[in-house]
Design an enzyme around this catalytic site. Structure first.
Site, PDB file in Angstrom:
ATOM      1  N   GLN A 347       0.869  -1.168   0.000  1.00 18.95           N
ATOM      2  CA  GLN A 347       0.000   0.000   0.000  1.00 18.95           C
ATOM      3  C   GLN A 347       0.911   1.225   0.000  1.00 18.95           C
ATOM      4  OE1 GLN A 347      -3.797  -0.702   1.534  1.00 18.95           O
ATOM      5  NE2 GLN A 347      -3.876   0.453  -0.356  1.00 18.95           N
ATOM      6  N   SER A 514       1.753   0.581   6.620  1.00 19.84           N
ATOM      7  CA  SER A 514       0.509  -0.142   6.357  1.00 19.84           C
ATOM      8  C   SER A 514       0.791  -1.625   6.513  1.00 19.84           C
ATOM      9  CB  SER A 514       0.031   0.135   4.936  1.00 19.84           C
ATOM     10  OG  SER A 514      -0.947  -0.812   4.574  1.00 19.84           O
ATOM     11  N   THR A 515      -0.188  -2.363   7.029  1.00 16.42           N
ATOM     12  CA  THR A 515      -0.034  -3.812   7.147  1.00 16.42           C
ATOM     13  C   THR A 515      -0.730  -4.512   5.983  1.00 16.42           C
ATOM     14  OG1 THR A 515       0.199  -3.514   9.522  1.00 16.42           O
ATOM     15  CG2 THR A 515      -0.243  -5.726   8.821  1.00 16.42           C
ATOM     16  N   HIS A 516      -0.969  -3.750   4.914  1.00 15.48           N
ATOM     17  CA  HIS A 516      -1.683  -4.313   3.774  1.00 15.48           C
ATOM     18  C   HIS A 516      -0.725  -4.881   2.740  1.00 15.48           C
ATOM     19  CE1 HIS A 516      -4.573  -0.948   5.143  1.00 15.48           C
ATOM     20  NE2 HIS A 516      -4.600  -1.972   5.961  1.00 15.48           N
ATOM     21  N   ASN A 517      -0.070  -5.969   3.119  1.00 13.32           N
ATOM     22  CA  ASN A 517       0.758  -6.716   2.174  1.00 13.32           C
ATOM     23  C   ASN A 517      -0.157  -7.613   1.354  1.00 13.32           C
ATOM     24  OD1 ASN A 517       3.712  -6.221   3.101  1.00 13.32           O
ATOM     25  ND2 ASN A 517       2.581  -6.618   4.986  1.00 13.32           N
TER      26      ASN A 517
END
Lengths: 589, 251
Positions: A347, A514-517
């Site tokens: 992200q 962001s932890t949206h890998n």
């Protein structure tokens, strides 16, 4: 030698959002389901009660609820010419652990992706021509469309109690909602959250500038609610402790608040906690999984046989589990062949920090997904011709916390971080800070991928997952564009200091981003370019389904959880209605 | 495969197997559990915070403690707005943190190889735990001060001199052995802010002075009656996880 347990119909790796939803659906279908979760059992009354939850040091800084790197971490390099280094303490992203997974400590942003996000390759090719895209960009269509997923988005929003205002019901644009969203079959189950001063100011300003402001869809209950499973949620109290914290009020959507009270009482469901799956086992043909092997806290190994294996861990861990288990062919960036590890994405943030003067925002009044947004610069909602980049961002002013340790770093540009001068302004910056922030897309590239690290191991001696990732020019240009839009809005909102921020030259693991890998086990209609088919079923081992953001072929300009929940319910439906009748590949390769 | 209901014996057998395994574990805190057919609940099964222990220094030597108190007193000096970082208990907070799992790097990935001289984008790669980082860097700080300020240690310097040293460390100018002056400055600053603004249960933010400074009301947890007039002054005093001083007159 692993001791063998009695066979189950289904074994689920990880009991977070996707594992809970699939377990609920498949136990309803009469299957005997066991989940194996490496973290602890957690519940609202014992682990997130209001008397212990608002503890910034414990949860927000020391990350008490998260996966600890001592247990498992990742290594990172920017390109294939470097040696990767381990992420010794989480920074850029922080990963969940334990029952409920990251569903315990997320903020609650419950987005649907745009219709065009699901057919991105087709869309960009048709609108701009294949030659307009960077040569190494490998965006894909998802193999599912928005309309395929719509009933499952709807189902997830009603299970999790989403607060929001619809922008498009069956093609009719609704006032005050997001006019860019795909058509939904009905409105949200709950009305929007209340605004605070900065979010209301953003909405007013954005509308005056000709944009289309709408309340961010929120997994924070704006009112008391009973979901379709019969589980009650309490109204959100705007306590300001959502992200990184559990919810003590049964107000934030989570497996604990929305699924587990029913699931745990079923006699055909069980969970083993503090038990870590080491690998998925296959039969001699290599085309069928026989179950999993896990290790408990005594160090003893167990084999859990099952007819179906659901890989429901965090997206990056799903990819690692496939690599450790030899399911699918590892991706090779040189040849471009292989699928597992392919199309990793992330992200990107283009934003503007705002500092006002003379305000009293009282930022501690807030909740996870409280915010006002515009989608005018997201995805392909705007014409990219001549811009030199693709993609975009949802743009938001949010109000999710006023946590004092984190807020102590707010300060006007060029002013000191300590001493008398710092202290003179800290109380003012606390009450005057806000931001306009873009949650931006990251598209996939040939040279950015996931594989197993050759050097660094976890506590069981298994290789860590290696990330080969750095920012590409497309995202740098995009976030600069978004940051400029954010700054324009911020100035119009009347902020005294407006500080545009875009992604730096190189990806940095230190500051939280962001932890949206996403990606690494992507879905699609071509087994040469995707690891799972449109039902999240492995192309190679038909009784393995890999569920999560690992399936995203590239990342959109939104938080992923709404789409992850919809995909889990979509896969559950396919298993119930198609796979159980005729176990085998649901799509012919 | 599909459609059949659970054989309760299966769960029972699995439960027995799990119990047998658990018996081998001994008394470790976390144990593998097998849960089925109910939402587990037991009286008193909460996971409350662990408050800072009272009493003297636990991790720091007396000299180290004096130096750290002298640092936090300048990072957050006393003025009409609030007491100093020292008087707010920041050094006590740091001492207790270093004596616990944070100081011991219990949660960090600490497996070798540790590669030196890597780019900052890859994050800290030091083999030293935070507690060791303090020990090593405070020794360097002491040596630096003694050789540059006529044999005086940091705590003996005038406030302006201490500010000068800290400003130099912030830029990484003094050469420290084993752990750099700049990463150490950043570590102390971060820990000082933690101590000043964390719940008082951890030994800092004494009498919630940090929260009073910025107007954070603490562990209130419910603003439903306030959100409709959110920009007005919030008049209720701050409250800690352990309540307020007014509730504990003996404190």
């Amino acid at each position: 030698m692993a001791r063998k347990l009695p066979k189950k119909d289904v074994v689920i790796i990880g009991l977070g959002w996707t594992g809970s939803l699939l377990a609920h659906e498949l136990t309803d279908a009469g299957l005997d389901v066991v989940a194996i979760e490496r973290g602890p059992w957690r519940d609202t009354s014992t682990d997130f009660s209001p008397t212990q939850d608002p503890d910034e040091l414990r949860y927000g800084i020391r990350l008490d609820l998260f996966l600890r790197p001592a247990q498992e971490t990742f290594t990172l390099r920017h390109n294939t010419g470097q040696n990767a280094l381990p992420i010794r303490w989480p920074g850029a992203f922080i990963v969940g652990n334990g029952v409920g997974g990251a569903g315990v400590h997320w903020n609650g942003h419950t987005w649907r992706f745009l219709e065009s996000d699901f057919t991105l390759k087709t869309r960009l090719t048709e609108r701009y021509g294949a030659a307009a895209m960077p040569a190494d960009m490998q965006v894909e269509d998802w193999g599912v469309t928005y309309s395929d997923l719509e009933p499952f988005y709807d189902k997830f929003e009603y299970i999790s109690g989403t607060s929001g205002r619809a922008g498009n019901i069956k093609g009719q644009i609704q006032p005050g909602g997001n006019p860019f969203e795909g058509p939904r079959s009905r409105g949200y189950p709950l009305p929007p959250l209340k605004d605070t001063a900065p979010t209301a100011l953003f909405a007013k300003t954005a509308n005056e500038m000709g944009y289309h402001a709408f309340p961010r869809p929120a997994g924070n209950a704006s009112e008391a609610y009973v979901n379709p499973l019969g589980i009650a949620m309490g109204p959100c109290t705007y306590c300001g402790f959502c992200e990184r914290f559990g919810c003590g009020n049964y107000s934030k959507a989570s497996p604990q608040a929305n699924v587990l009270p029913v699931l745990m009482r079923k006699s055909n469901f069980s969970v083993r906690t503090e038990s870590e799956v080491l690998h998925i086992n296959k039969d001699a043909s290599g085309k069928r999984a026989t179950g999993v092997t896990f290790v408990d806290t005594s160090g003893e190994e167990w084999e859990q046989p099952a007819d179906i294996v659901l890989v429901c861990a965090y997206g990056l861990h799903n990819v690692r589990m496939m690599l450790l288990s030899g399911i699918g062919t590892p991706y090779d960036p040189q040849s471009g062949e292989g699928t597992v590890g392919r199309n990793y994405a992330y992200q990107s943030a283009g934003a503007a920090g705002l500092l006002f003067e003379g305000k009293r925002f009282n930022p501690f009044v807030g909740t996870g997904s409280l915010g006002q947004c515009i989608d005018d610069f997201n995805g392909d909602n705007f014409d990219h011709a001549g811009l030199g980049f693709f993609g975009g961002a949802s743009i938001t002013t949010s109000n999710y916390h006023g946590r004092p340790i984190a807020s102590s770093a707010n300060r006007a540009p060029g002013t000191p971080a300590w001493g008398a001068a710092w202290k003179k302004q800290v109380s003012s910056t606390y009450q005057n800070a806000s931001a306009v922030a873009g949650q931006g897309s990251v598209y996939s590239y040939r040279d950015k991928y996931l594989d197993l690290d050759p050097v660094y191991k976890d506590r069981y001696g298994r290789p860590l997952l290696r990330m080969t990732f750095d920012w590409h020019d497309n995202e740098k240009k995009m976030t600069r564009y978004i940051a400029q839009k954010c700054a324009e809005i911020g100035k119009a909102m009347g902020a005294k200091h407006v500080t545009p921020r875009s992604i730096p030259e190189h990806f940095n693991v230190v500051p939280y981003q962001s932890t949206h890998n996403t990606g690494g086990a992507i879905m699609g209609d071509n087994p040469k370019r995707s690891a799972v088919n449109r039902y999240l079923q492995s192309w190679d081992v038909h009784n393995v389904f890999v569920v999560g953001a690992s399936a995203f072929p590239q990342n959109a300009g939104y938080n992923p959880t709404g789409t992850v929940g919809a995909l889990a319910l979509w896969a559950a439906e396919a298993i119930r209605t198609q796979y159980l009748k005729n176990p085998g590949p649901l799509v012919q390769a | 495969m599909a459609g059949h209901k659970t054989d309760p014996m299966i769960s029972r057998r699995a439960l027995l197997a799990s119990t047998a395994a658990a018996a081998l574990v001994g008394s470790t805190q976390a144990k593998a559990r097998f849960l089925s057919g109910e939402v587990p609940w037991a009286p008193g099964a909460a996971t409350p915070p662990e408050p800072a222990l009272p009493g003297g220094w636990i991790y720091f030597t007396p000299d180290e403690a004096r130096a750290v108190e002298a640092i936090v007193e300048r990072l957050i000096p006393a003025d009409e707005l609030s007491p100093s970082g020292k008087d707010a208990g920041c050094a006590v907070f740091i001492d207790r943190q270093l004596a616990g799992p944070y100081g011991g790097a219990e949660r960090l990935y600490m497996k070798p190889p540790f590669v030196a001289g890597t780019a900052p984008e890859f994050g800290p790669q030091s083999p030293l735990s935070p507690a060791q980082q303090y020990r090593v860097a405070l020794k360097s700080l002491d040596a630096y001060c003694r050789s540059n300020f006529g044999g005086k240690g940091f705590a003996e310097l005038a406030p302006e001199e201490r500010d000068k040293v800290l400003a130099a460390m912030e830029k990484g100018e003094p050469k420290f052995d084993g752990f750099g002056s700049r990463p150490f400055f950043n570590l102390v600053l971060q820990n000082t802010m933690e101590g000043f603004f964390a719940d008082p249960i951890y030994g800092g933010n004494r009498d919630m002075v940090g929260w009073k400074l910025i107007g954070f009301p603490g562990a209130r947890y419910d603003y439903r009656d306030f959100i409709d007039h959110v920009t007005e002054p919030y008049t209720l005093p701050p409250v800690s996880l352990q309540g307020r001083a007014g509730w504990n007159p003996g404190r």
